[in-house]
Design a protein around this motif. Structure first.
Motif, PDB file in Angstrom:
ATOM      1  N   THR A   1       1.663   5.155   7.870  1.00 46.82           N
ATOM      2  CA  THR A   1       0.320   4.832   8.848  1.00 46.82           C
ATOM      3  C   THR A   1       0.278   3.313   8.832  1.00 46.82           C
ATOM      4  N   GLU A   2      -0.487   2.817  10.027  1.00 45.86           N
ATOM      5  CA  GLU A   2      -0.685   1.459  10.021  1.00 45.86           C
ATOM      6  C   GLU A   2      -0.839   0.706   8.486  1.00 45.86           C
ATOM      7  N   ARG A   3      -1.715   1.401   7.802  1.00 47.42           N
ATOM      8  CA  ARG A   3      -2.097   0.499   6.659  1.00 47.42           C
ATOM      9  C   ARG A   3      -0.554   0.497   5.622  1.00 47.42           C
ATOM     10  N   ASP A   4       0.178   1.558   5.659  1.00 46.15           N
ATOM     11  CA  ASP A   4       1.516   1.431   4.746  1.00 46.15           C
ATOM     12  C   ASP A   4       2.851   1.242   5.212  1.00 46.15           C
ATOM     13  N   ARG A   5       2.577   0.865   6.416  1.00 41.23           N
ATOM     14  CA  ARG A   5       4.036   0.647   7.393  1.00 41.23           C
ATOM     15  C   ARG A   5       5.150  -0.431   6.791  1.00 41.23           C
TER      16      ARG A   5
END
Ligand code: ADQ
Length: 411
Positions: free
Chosen positions: A254-258
């Protein structure tokens, strides 16, 4: 053009002195992480998920438990010449151990020659991250690079722990200068408090790598280090390129963990990386089924949560609990519990507990790392009074993390 044949080399011979006492009798890549994993599982999972099927792990320092973990866990099918093989230092070039990471590769050239790959991916074994190496290999080929170095932005305060990359303004993918662990690094033009750090992961054309380590082996002035000697040599010839991890998009991220990458070389960073795992929306998501992180599949019962001997219930929140754990009536908060941990009516907060450690009734453990098979006696305290922790011989870091070594009885 046919797909290039790719060979993986994992450098796993480092001592990890700054992680003592966790590395007192195991190599740093063999240090447990995140409950059931070992540090090396992250590099190996990334390579296997990127489609590599021939990978060797070069080990040297206290490698017994690491070798055992690799041979028990990383068994790929034998039918398709797929393997992850642990290769201990063998003194092939005279009676000496590896004198540096480039020497480790020089002493292992027979492994590359046997497979005749086009491309060799060389990675470290002590980082927690997610990365699709296919994307880096594509960039390497497109650039016609001699070596491609994976880079990520890091705070300038950490520059002296990394190889620091300066890029060519005319071509930001080309490395203009590379300095290993500089004390006086300059910040980036668009971010003065950051540097572009080498992740210690490299892509080479196979013949170029072999030539480089052979030449380096003949140079008595070299420390035979990948970051200190080999990469700067390519930079001087204008053949080194950087691949910025920010361009890497792993399936399912996701954007958060990319962009997650953590060097866990110190107790502080090892501890912080655990905190990254446990929140409800973690920046490092172990539950991404499209990019699994593999480890040993243990034959153990599920974790169990029961009332304590007085019938009191517990509370376990923002925590990871591994297989085989039994928690009775305790408060567990922001913690990572390893396999077969037993906790009885205790308080464990902001802590990392390795496998088979037991914590007795009424004990309190705060902001601590307990290595495997530690026994915390009923009523004992860890991380509550740092002077008392030091007096008992435990390591207490500058930021107040207490570390209890393997098998210690805490009273
Ligand atoms: P360091 O991690 O400090 O910096 P090093 O100690 O050489 O460099 O370790 C790199 C990898 O090689 C580790 O996985 C280690 O276990 C392994 N290793 C070390 N000596 C070895 C040996 N003799 N045999 C086999 N394996 C060995 C490196 C780069 C920096 C970069 C950081 C990123 O040199 O440029 O910024 O990694 O963390």
């Amino acid at each position: 053009m046919a797909a290039p044949k790719i060979f993986g080399i994992v450098l796993a011979g480092g001592e990890g002195k700054r992680l003592m006492p966790l590395t007192a009798d195991r190599a740093k890549p063999g240090v447990p992480f995140g409950g059931g994993y070992r540090l090396i599982d992250f590099a190996l999972s990334n390579l296997i998920n990127s489609g590599l099927r021939q990978v060797v792990v070069l080990t040297q320092y206290k490698s017994h438990s690491l070798d055992r973990h690799i041979s028990q866990t990383w068994r790929l099918s034998g039918m398709l010449n797929a393997y992850v093989a642990s290769v201990p230092a063998q003194q092939r070039l005279g009676k000496r151990w590896f004198s540096g990471s480039a020497d480790a590769i020089l002493q292992s050239l027979n492994l590359i020659r046997d497979e005749k790959p086009d491309i060799v991916v060389v990675v470290g074994a002590d980082h927690v991250y997610r990365m699709d190496f296919r994307q880096m290999i594509d960039a390497h080929i497109a650039n016609g690079a001699g070596v491609t170095v994976a880079g990520i932005r890091q705070p300038i305060a950490l520059a002296d722990q990394f190889g620091v990359i300066e890029t060519d303004p005319a071509n930001p993918q080309r490395i203009a200068a590379f300095r290993e662990k500089p004390k006086d690094a300059q910040g980036l033009a668009d971010a003065p408090h950051e540097v572009l750090a080498s992740m210690g992961n490299y892509v080479f054309d196979a013949d170029v790598l072999m030539d480089a380590v052979i030449r380096d082996g003949e140079n008595d002035d070299s420390d035979h280090d990948m970051g200190g000697d080999i990469v700067p040599d390519f930079v001087n010839r204008g053949e080194a390129f950087v691949y910025d991890l920010n361009h890497n998009l792993v399936p399912g991220a996701t954007e958060r963990d990319r962009f997650y990458w953590r060097d866990v070389g110190t107790i502080e960073s090892f501890f912080d990386a655990h905190q990254d795992l446990i929140s409800a929306l973690p920046v490092f998501n172990l539950y991404n089924a499209e990019w699994p992180i593999y480890t040993q599949q243990l034959n153990m019962p599920p974790a169990k949560f029961v009332r304590d001997a007085q019938g009191r219930t517990g509370n376990v929140v923002d925590s990871i609990v591994s297989l085989g754990a039994v928690v009775s009536g305790s408060l567990i908060e922001r913690s990572v519990l390893g396999t077969a941990v037993t906790i009885e009516s205790a308080e464990v907060v902001d802590s990392v507990v390795f496998e088979r450690t037991t914590i007795g009734a009424g004990a309190v453990v705060r902001r601590a790392i307990l290595d495997k098979e530690v026994v915390v006696a009923p009523g004992a305290q860890v991380g509550v009074d740092h002077e008392a922790d030091r007096a008992r011989g435990f390591t207490v870091t500058e930021t107040g993390i207490t570390v209890v070594g393997k098998g210690i009885h805490v009273v």
